[in-house]
Every structure is written in C-alpha cells, then in structure tokens.
Design an enzyme around this catalytic site. Structure first.
Site, PDB file in Angstrom:
ATOM      1  N   ASP A 113      47.599 -92.845  67.111  1.00 59.23           N
ATOM      2  CA  ASP A 113      47.584 -91.952  65.855  1.00 59.23           C
ATOM      3  C   ASP A 113      46.125 -91.954  65.497  1.00 59.23           C
ATOM      4  O   ASP A 113      45.493 -90.906  64.796  1.00 59.23           O
ATOM      5  CB  ASP A 113      48.567 -92.653  64.843  1.00 59.23           C
ATOM      6  CG  ASP A 113      50.084 -91.983  65.014  1.00 59.23           C
ATOM      7  OD1 ASP A 113      50.198 -91.069  65.928  1.00 59.23           O
ATOM      8  OD2 ASP A 113      50.901 -92.397  64.342  1.00 59.23           O
ATOM      9  N   ARG A 136      56.896 -95.840  72.985  1.00 61.21           N
ATOM     10  CA  ARG A 136      57.726 -96.895  72.721  1.00 61.21           C
ATOM     11  C   ARG A 136      58.773 -96.086  71.593  1.00 61.21           C
ATOM     12  O   ARG A 136      58.259 -95.768  70.755  1.00 61.21           O
ATOM     13  CB  ARG A 136      57.026 -97.959  71.998  1.00 61.21           C
ATOM     14  CG  ARG A 136      57.506 -99.339  71.912  1.00 61.21           C
ATOM     15  CD  ARG A 136      56.420-100.218  71.485  1.00 61.21           C
ATOM     16  NE  ARG A 136      55.951-100.080  70.074  1.00 61.21           N
ATOM     17  CZ  ARG A 136      55.590-100.997  69.287  1.00 61.21           C
ATOM     18  NH1 ARG A 136      55.689-102.281  69.761  1.00 61.21           N
ATOM     19  NH2 ARG A 136      55.176-100.628  67.928  1.00 61.21           N
TER      20      ARG A 136
HETATM   21  C1  PRP Z   1      51.481 -97.821  71.475  1.00 63.80           C
HETATM   22  C2  PRP Z   1      50.446 -98.663  72.513  1.00 63.80           C
HETATM   23  C3  PRP Z   1      51.033 -99.313  73.698  1.00 63.80           C
HETATM   24  C4  PRP Z   1      52.306 -99.630  73.104  1.00 63.80           C
HETATM   25  C5  PRP Z   1      52.209-100.841  72.883  1.00 63.80           C
HETATM   26  O1  PRP Z   1      51.982 -96.800  72.307  1.00 63.80           O
HETATM   27  O2  PRP Z   1      49.048 -97.614  72.875  1.00 63.80           O
HETATM   28  O3  PRP Z   1      51.143 -98.380  74.865  1.00 63.80           O
HETATM   29  O4  PRP Z   1      52.516 -99.120  71.906  1.00 63.80           O
HETATM   30  O5  PRP Z   1      53.430-101.473  72.415  1.00 63.80           O
HETATM   31  P1  PRP Z   1      54.458-102.540  73.215  1.00 63.80           P
HETATM   32  O6  PRP Z   1      53.577-103.706  73.840  1.00 63.80           O
HETATM   33  O7  PRP Z   1      55.404-102.856  72.253  1.00 63.80           O
HETATM   34  O8  PRP Z   1      55.071-101.806  74.193  1.00 63.80           O
HETATM   35  P2  PRP Z   1      53.142 -95.787  71.625  1.00 63.80           P
HETATM   36  O9  PRP Z   1      54.175 -96.105  72.037  1.00 63.80           O
HETATM   37  O10 PRP Z   1      52.785 -95.730  70.261  1.00 63.80           O
HETATM   38  O11 PRP Z   1      52.745 -94.400  72.245  1.00 63.80           O
HETATM   39  P3  PRP Z   1      51.446 -93.215  72.222  1.00 63.80           P
HETATM   40  O12 PRP Z   1      50.122 -94.290  73.019  1.00 63.80           O
HETATM   41  O13 PRP Z   1      51.569 -92.224  72.851  1.00 63.80           O
HETATM   42  O14 PRP Z   1      50.805 -93.426  70.744  1.00 63.80           O
HETATM   43  N1  URA Z   2      51.302 -99.911  69.135  1.00 65.42           N
HETATM   44  C1  URA Z   2      50.327 -99.655  68.313  1.00 65.42           C
HETATM   45  O1  URA Z   2      49.540 -98.754  68.284  1.00 65.42           O
HETATM   46  N2  URA Z   2      49.956-100.678  67.510  1.00 65.42           N
HETATM   47  C2  URA Z   2      50.551-101.603  67.367  1.00 65.42           C
HETATM   48  O2  URA Z   2      50.174-102.560  66.478  1.00 65.42           O
HETATM   49  C3  URA Z   2      51.616-102.023  68.043  1.00 65.42           C
HETATM   50  C4  URA Z   2      52.028-101.011  68.977  1.00 65.42           C
END
Ligand code: PRP
Ligand code: URA
Length: 209
Positions: free
Chosen positions: A203, A104
């Site tokens: 994270d 994201r």
């Molecule tokens: C987080 C989570 C989802 C997304 C949700 O991933 O694991 O994939 O955000 O948010 P949304 O519904 O607003 O799209 P992130 O983009 O942080 O990537 P990561 O899993 O690599 O940490």
């Molecule tokens: N992605 C996350 O990991 N946490 C949130 O709360 C929203 C998006």
C-alpha cells in the site's frame, strides 16, 4: 541451517528510518526502497565467485577478473517485491526476473498464489527472492517452495524488515536458504503486522489502501 545477515551499512540504516516513518509519502517511500534495494544488492553479491579473464588494456595484456559461474535470477514476490527490482537491476543489469504472485488472506494470514512466471533455466541460476516484508513467513515460504518444486537449487531471500517469527519459519522449512535483511524487528502484532515495521509495504509503495 541457513544464515541470517542483517545488513547494517549506515546508508541502509539511515534510509530505512525514513522508509519506516509514517510521514514519508509515496514518492519518497518508493525512491528510498529503490535506493536501499540497490545498496542491499551490493552486499548480497559480495561473495559471488570470480574467474580470471585476459584482456588488453591500452597499455598491455592483463589478467583480470570477471564474475564466474551461475547467472542470477531475481524473483520479486508480487506486489511489494516489485518495488525493489529496479534498484537491484541497477547493479545486476543482466539478471533475469521471474515473478511469483502471492497475497496474504487478511483473515487466515495464509498466502494465496495467483501467478508465477519464471526464467526457463532457474535450476542453473542463483535466485534472489525479494520481498520488503517477512512477517509470518508464509508468503516467502510458499514462494521458495514453488521455486524448488520447479527445480531451483540455489536460493537466497532478501527482505527489508523481518519479524523473528518469519525468520524461524524460513530457517526451519528451508535451512539451505540464507536470509538478508535491513532490519530484524521485535515481533508480529495480532493482525500479523511487523512491530515496529513500516506498515503495509504494498500500500505504501503503490499508494493504495
Ligand atoms: C505482504 C508482503 C509479503 C507478505 C508478508 O504482501 O509484501 O509478501 O505480506 O507476510 P507473511 O510473511 O505473513 O506472508 P501482501 O500479502 O500484503 O500483498 P501485496 O504485496 O500485494 O500488498
Ligand atoms: N505485510 C506488510 O506489508 N507489512 C507487515 O507488517 C506485514 C505483512
């Protein structure tokens, strides 16, 4: 319209409390996510169809049941979805696993796809898209659309925690997709985090920041 199921089994709810707790460290967080994924897999597979099978027990021939029809595919959204795969595979060990890489963008909150690798027969499988977080819904929406563009016909979505905003996005864009959650939270904050949520799932799973 797709259905939304909040899986309120006491073990799921108990473990989710410690997943949410900011004092839970990486090791325990990972273990709890794995356990909750396994429990959710039990619930999400509850209505899989069965067919008759004849076997011989040591005592006599017997009519019993085995799973029928389409096979299962697990589709974790990278990265955080990876934390739920092993737990699900404990219950569905023969499932194939495809990966959709999305992150994201922190400024726009829009998902950016950087990787996709799927089983060749996704159109014949029941697919379970896995991501701990359904926040704005952008990532799950894109992942589901990517799967549909490649022929997927039977998709459900499984998340630990969702915001109502994300649920509405998926219901609107993909009315054929049922959504399975451990919790439906209050709202998103101004940075797109789920409130009260559990923080940044990727994270916390991988110990990054
Ligand atoms: C987080 C989570 C989802 C997304 C949700 O991933 O694991 O994939 O955000 O948010 P949304 O519904 O607003 O799209 P992130 O983009 O942080 O990537 P990561 O899993 O690599 O940490
Ligand atoms: N992605 C996350 O990991 N946490 C949130 O709360 C929203 C998006």
């Amino acid at each position: 319209m797709g259905n939304v199921f909040v899986l309120d089994h006491p073990l799921i709810q108990h473990k989710l409390t410690y997943i949410r707790d900011k004092n839970t460290g990486t090791k325990e967080f990972r273990e709890l996510v794995d356990e909750v994924a396994m429990l959710m897999a039990f619930e999400i597979t509850r209505n899989l169809p069965l067919q008759d099978e004849t076997i011989e027990t040591p005592i006599k021939e017997s009519e019993t049941k085995v799973l029928a029809g389409k096979k299962i595919g697990l589709i974790p959204i990278l990265r955080a979805g990876l934390g739920m795969v092993d737990g699900m595979l404990k219950l569905i060990p023969a499932a194939k696993v495809g990966h959709v890489g999305l992150y994201r963008d922190p400024e726009t909150l829009k998902p950016v796809e950087y990787y996709i690798k799927l089983p060749s027969d996704i159109s014949e499988r029941k697919l379970i898209v896995i991501d701990p977080m359904l926040a704005t819904g952008g990532s799950a929406n894109d992942a589901i659309q990517s799967l549909k563009n490649r022929g997927a016909k039977d998709i459900r979505l499984m998340c630990l925690v969702a915001a109502p905003e994300g649920v509405e996005v998926i219901k609107e864009a993909h009315p054929d997709v049922d959504i399975y959650l451990a919790a439906l939270d209050e709202k998103l904050d101004e940075k797109g985090y789920i409130v009260p949520g559990l923080g940044d799932a990727g994270d916390r799973l991988f110990g990054t920041k």
